[in-house]
Write a protein that holds these residues in place. Structure first.
Motif, PDB file in Angstrom:
ATOM      1  N   ARG A  63       0.819  -1.205   0.000  1.00 44.26           N
ATOM      2  CA  ARG A  63       0.000   0.000   0.000  1.00 44.26           C
ATOM      3  C   ARG A  63       0.860   1.266   0.000  1.00 44.26           C
ATOM      4  O   ARG A  63       0.548   2.245  -0.666  1.00 44.26           O
ATOM      5  N   LYS A  64       1.949   1.234   0.765  1.00 39.19           N
ATOM      6  CA  LYS A  64       2.842   2.389   0.798  1.00 39.19           C
ATOM      7  C   LYS A  64       3.465   2.639  -0.567  1.00 39.19           C
ATOM      8  O   LYS A  64       3.614   3.790  -1.000  1.00 39.19           O
ATOM      9  N   MET A  65       3.824   1.577  -1.252  1.00 38.46           N
ATOM     10  CA  MET A  65       4.410   1.743  -2.581  1.00 38.46           C
ATOM     11  C   MET A  65       3.389   2.299  -3.568  1.00 38.46           C
ATOM     12  O   MET A  65       3.745   3.057  -4.479  1.00 38.46           O
ATOM     13  N   GLN A  66       2.124   1.943  -3.406  1.00 41.24           N
ATOM     14  CA  GLN A  66       1.083   2.511  -4.256  1.00 41.24           C
ATOM     15  C   GLN A  66       0.933   4.006  -3.997  1.00 41.24           C
ATOM     16  O   GLN A  66       0.750   4.794  -4.927  1.00 41.24           O
ATOM     17  N   GLU A  67       1.008   4.409  -2.724  1.00 35.82           N
ATOM     18  CA  GLU A  67       0.870   5.818  -2.389  1.00 35.82           C
ATOM     19  C   GLU A  67       2.056   6.636  -2.908  1.00 35.82           C
ATOM     20  O   GLU A  67       1.923   7.831  -3.160  1.00 35.82           O
ATOM     21  N   LEU A  68       3.210   5.991  -3.042  1.00 37.93           N
ATOM     22  CA  LEU A  68       4.402   6.696  -3.514  1.00 37.93           C
ATOM     23  C   LEU A  68       4.505   6.733  -5.034  1.00 37.93           C
ATOM     24  O   LEU A  68       5.477   7.275  -5.569  1.00 37.93           O
ATOM     25  N   ALA A  69       3.547   6.155  -5.733  1.00 37.17           N
ATOM     26  CA  ALA A  69       3.617   6.084  -7.194  1.00 37.17           C
ATOM     27  C   ALA A  69       3.753   7.457  -7.854  1.00 37.17           C
ATOM     28  O   ALA A  69       4.548   7.616  -8.787  1.00 37.17           O
ATOM     29  N   PRO A  70       2.998   8.508  -7.422  1.00 37.37           N
ATOM     30  CA  PRO A  70       3.195   9.816  -8.066  1.00 37.37           C
ATOM     31  C   PRO A  70       4.608  10.366  -7.884  1.00 37.37           C
ATOM     32  O   PRO A  70       5.168  10.960  -8.812  1.00 37.37           O
ATOM     33  N   LYS A  71       5.198  10.182  -6.693  1.00 40.39           N
ATOM     34  CA  LYS A  71       6.557  10.665  -6.470  1.00 40.39           C
ATOM     35  C   LYS A  71       7.559   9.894  -7.320  1.00 40.39           C
ATOM     36  O   LYS A  71       8.540  10.467  -7.807  1.00 40.39           O
ATOM     37  N   VAL A  72       7.315   8.601  -7.489  1.00 41.87           N
ATOM     38  CA  VAL A  72       8.187   7.806  -8.357  1.00 41.87           C
ATOM     39  C   VAL A  72       8.092   8.308  -9.795  1.00 41.87           C
ATOM     40  O   VAL A  72       9.091   8.355 -10.526  1.00 41.87           O
ATOM     41  N   GLN A  73       6.884   8.698 -10.201  1.00 39.81           N
ATOM     42  CA  GLN A  73       6.701   9.224 -11.550  1.00 39.81           C
ATOM     43  C   GLN A  73       7.494  10.518 -11.744  1.00 39.81           C
ATOM     44  O   GLN A  73       8.103  10.756 -12.800  1.00 39.81           O
ATOM     45  N   GLU A  74       7.517  11.355 -10.708  1.00 34.98           N
ATOM     46  CA  GLU A  74       8.292  12.590 -10.795  1.00 34.98           C
ATOM     47  C   GLU A  74       9.788  12.298 -10.888  1.00 34.98           C
ATOM     48  O   GLU A  74      10.516  12.947 -11.655  1.00 34.98           O
ATOM     49  N   ARG A  76      11.097   9.669 -12.136  1.00 36.42           N
ATOM     50  CA  ARG A  76      11.337   9.091 -13.450  1.00 36.42           C
ATOM     51  C   ARG A  76      11.532  10.186 -14.501  1.00 36.42           C
ATOM     52  O   ARG A  76      12.369  10.064 -15.391  1.00 36.42           O
ATOM     53  N   LYS A  77      10.746  11.249 -14.386  1.00 37.87           N
ATOM     54  CA  LYS A  77      10.893  12.350 -15.335  1.00 37.87           C
ATOM     55  C   LYS A  77      12.174  13.141 -15.074  1.00 37.87           C
ATOM     56  O   LYS A  77      12.815  13.618 -16.007  1.00 37.87           O
ATOM     57  N   ARG A  78      12.542  13.279 -13.799  1.00 43.98           N
ATOM     58  CA  ARG A  78      13.706  14.089 -13.447  1.00 43.98           C
ATOM     59  C   ARG A  78      15.009  13.417 -13.839  1.00 43.98           C
ATOM     60  O   ARG A  78      15.949  14.065 -14.305  1.00 43.98           O
ATOM     61  N   TYR A  79      15.060  12.085 -13.664  1.00 39.04           N
ATOM     62  CA  TYR A  79      16.309  11.364 -13.931  1.00 39.04           C
ATOM     63  C   TYR A  79      16.127  10.361 -15.075  1.00 39.04           C
ATOM     64  O   TYR A  79      16.624   9.244 -15.021  1.00 39.04           O
ATOM     65  N   LYS A  80      15.407  10.778 -16.114  1.00 39.48           N
ATOM     66  CA  LYS A  80      15.146   9.853 -17.208  1.00 39.48           C
ATOM     67  C   LYS A  80      16.410   9.502 -17.990  1.00 39.48           C
ATOM     68  O   LYS A  80      16.461   8.472 -18.653  1.00 39.48           O
ATOM     69  N   ASN A  81      17.436  10.338 -17.882  1.00 43.15           N
ATOM     70  CA  ASN A  81      18.686  10.082 -18.604  1.00 43.15           C
ATOM     71  C   ASN A  81      19.769   9.479 -17.711  1.00 43.15           C
ATOM     72  O   ASN A  81      20.892   9.263 -18.173  1.00 43.15           O
ATOM     73  N   ASP A  82      19.451   9.254 -16.453  1.00 44.73           N
ATOM     74  CA  ASP A  82      20.425   8.698 -15.509  1.00 44.73           C
ATOM     75  C   ASP A  82      19.763   7.538 -14.766  1.00 44.73           C
ATOM     76  O   ASP A  82      19.136   7.717 -13.716  1.00 44.73           O
ATOM     77  N   LYS A  83      19.890   6.337 -15.328  1.00 40.82           N
ATOM     78  CA  LYS A  83      19.213   5.171 -14.767  1.00 40.82           C
ATOM     79  C   LYS A  83      19.730   4.819 -13.377  1.00 40.82           C
ATOM     80  O   LYS A  83      18.954   4.479 -12.476  1.00 40.82           O
ATOM     81  N   GLN A  84      21.026   4.926 -13.179  1.00 33.89           N
ATOM     82  CA  GLN A  84      21.602   4.578 -11.888  1.00 33.89           C
ATOM     83  C   GLN A  84      21.126   5.539 -10.798  1.00 33.89           C
ATOM     84  O   GLN A  84      20.751   5.110  -9.699  1.00 33.89           O
ATOM     85  N   ARG A  85      21.135   6.822 -11.097  1.00 36.38           N
ATOM     86  CA  ARG A  85      20.663   7.801 -10.116  1.00 36.38           C
ATOM     87  C   ARG A  85      19.171   7.604  -9.836  1.00 36.38           C
ATOM     88  O   ARG A  85      18.717   7.756  -8.687  1.00 36.38           O
ATOM     89  N   GLY A 255      -1.912  14.288 -11.792  1.00 38.65           N
ATOM     90  CA  GLY A 255      -1.300  13.466 -10.752  1.00 38.65           C
ATOM     91  C   GLY A 255      -2.143  13.313  -9.505  1.00 38.65           C
ATOM     92  O   GLY A 255      -1.674  12.758  -8.511  1.00 38.65           O
ATOM     93  N   ASN A 256      -3.388  13.793  -9.543  1.00 39.71           N
ATOM     94  CA  ASN A 256      -4.264  13.649  -8.385  1.00 39.71           C
ATOM     95  C   ASN A 256      -4.888  12.260  -8.369  1.00 39.71           C
ATOM     96  O   ASN A 256      -5.296  11.749  -9.422  1.00 39.71           O
TER      97      ASN A 256
END
Length: 307
Positions: A63-74, A76-85, A255-256
């Motif tokens: 459930r916690k991972m589901q709630e964090l999905a929007p932050k993970v999406q952000e 992903r956009k911020r570090y789309k060119n740096d997979k390791q980071r 993202g709501n």
């Protein structure tokens, strides 16, 4: 291979088997395959009930991972060119929120001690050794038990008859199939809610190599394979219940989160009435207000005056 430091667990499992078998023997033939099959199934259910708190912990983490999905999406956009980071930031986010991507492994790891104990106890029965507190009478009863014509402690390679090998082979195939389905059910959900999980590739590999478990099952006693099939079916039902009650969250373009209603359970479906029974209520009848005649003054009343 028998581990001496686990003798206490072997004895505990053998004792529980003795208690359950004794209970079923009060109204069933103690030497029948049905009695021993019910004994193993009951032992499996008791074990799964004991580790149910671990499953609850797994659900909370999910459930916690589901709630964090929007932050993970952000991220992903911020570090789309740096997979390791990206992987480092995602793991740091999960750790900060107390979510464990590997939390689903806890129930599986908890089963292995019982699995090893069942293997050791059944191997002792096959070797005609009344160990771990078992009596010779109980060992003889287990050796005589036949499940669809195959001995309970027999393995695929040790079974002398072709019919026995076919029965054990069918159970091995069912064990392999149910293992694959349980892993696939869990991995599909995990990848849907965590597309950037660094363990995703390992989980996919685990999903596809799980059917290879059948090759190892050929060396397992039939009773142990029955135990594994039962626990796989329990896991399938348990995960289906959880996933239906906690559907994947959905988000709009901003993202709501969008509220998602859980699927109705079996009891709710049985209680659901038909369209004929769900007739719309009749509209309320208008309230009738009676007009009371107003009282006229004495001067306007008709009638003769007193003389």
């Amino acid at each position: 291979m028998e581990l001496s430091w686990l003798n206490w667990l072997y004895t505990a499992v053998a004792q529980v088997i003795t208690w359950i078998h004794t209970g079923y023997s009060t109204f069933l033939d103690p030497n029948s395959g049905l009695t021993w099959a019910l004994t193993i199934i009951t032992l499996t259910i008791c074990m799964r009930i004991l580790i149910f708190p671990l499953f609850l912990k797994q659900m909370r983490s999910s459930r916690k991972m589901q709630e964090l999905a929007p932050k993970v999406q952000e991220l992903r956009k911020r570090y789309k060119n740096d997979k390791q980071r990206l992987n480092q930031e995602v793991m740091a986010l999960y750790q900060g929120a107390g979510a464990n991507p590997l939390g689903g492994c806890l129930p599986v790891l908890a089963q292995f001690p019982i699995f090893i104990s069942m293997f050791t106890v059944l191997r002792a029965i096959a070797a005609d050794e009344p160990k771990f507190g078992m009596t010779q009478e109980l060992v003889d009863s287990a050796k005589q038990a036949l499940i669809i014509g195959a001995p309970l402690p027999a393995t695929f390679f040790e079974a002398p008859a072709v019919g026995e090998k076919v029965v054990i082979g069918c159970f091995v195939a069912i064990s392999s199939l149910t293992t694959f389905l349980t892993v696939r059910q869990s991995v599909t959900r995990s990848m849907a809610q965590m597309p950037d999980n660094p363990m995703a590739q390992q989980q996919k590999i685990l999903m596809y190599i799980s059917p290879l478990f059948a090759f190892f099952s050929l060396n397992f006693p039939l009773g142990l394979i029955l135990y594994w099939v039962t626990t796989n079916l329990w896991t399938l039902g348990q995960q289906h219940w959880f996933y239906s009650r906690h559907p994947m969250p959905q988000y709009d373009a901003k993202g709501n989160p969008i509220p998602v209603q859980p699927k109705p359970g079996l009891i709710a479906k049985l209680r659901k009435t038909t369209p004929e029974e769900q007739a719309p209520p009749s509209p309320p009848q208008p309230k009738i207000i009676r007009q009371q005649p107003s009282r006229q003054p004495r001067s306007k009343r008709t009638g003769s005056k007193k003389s």
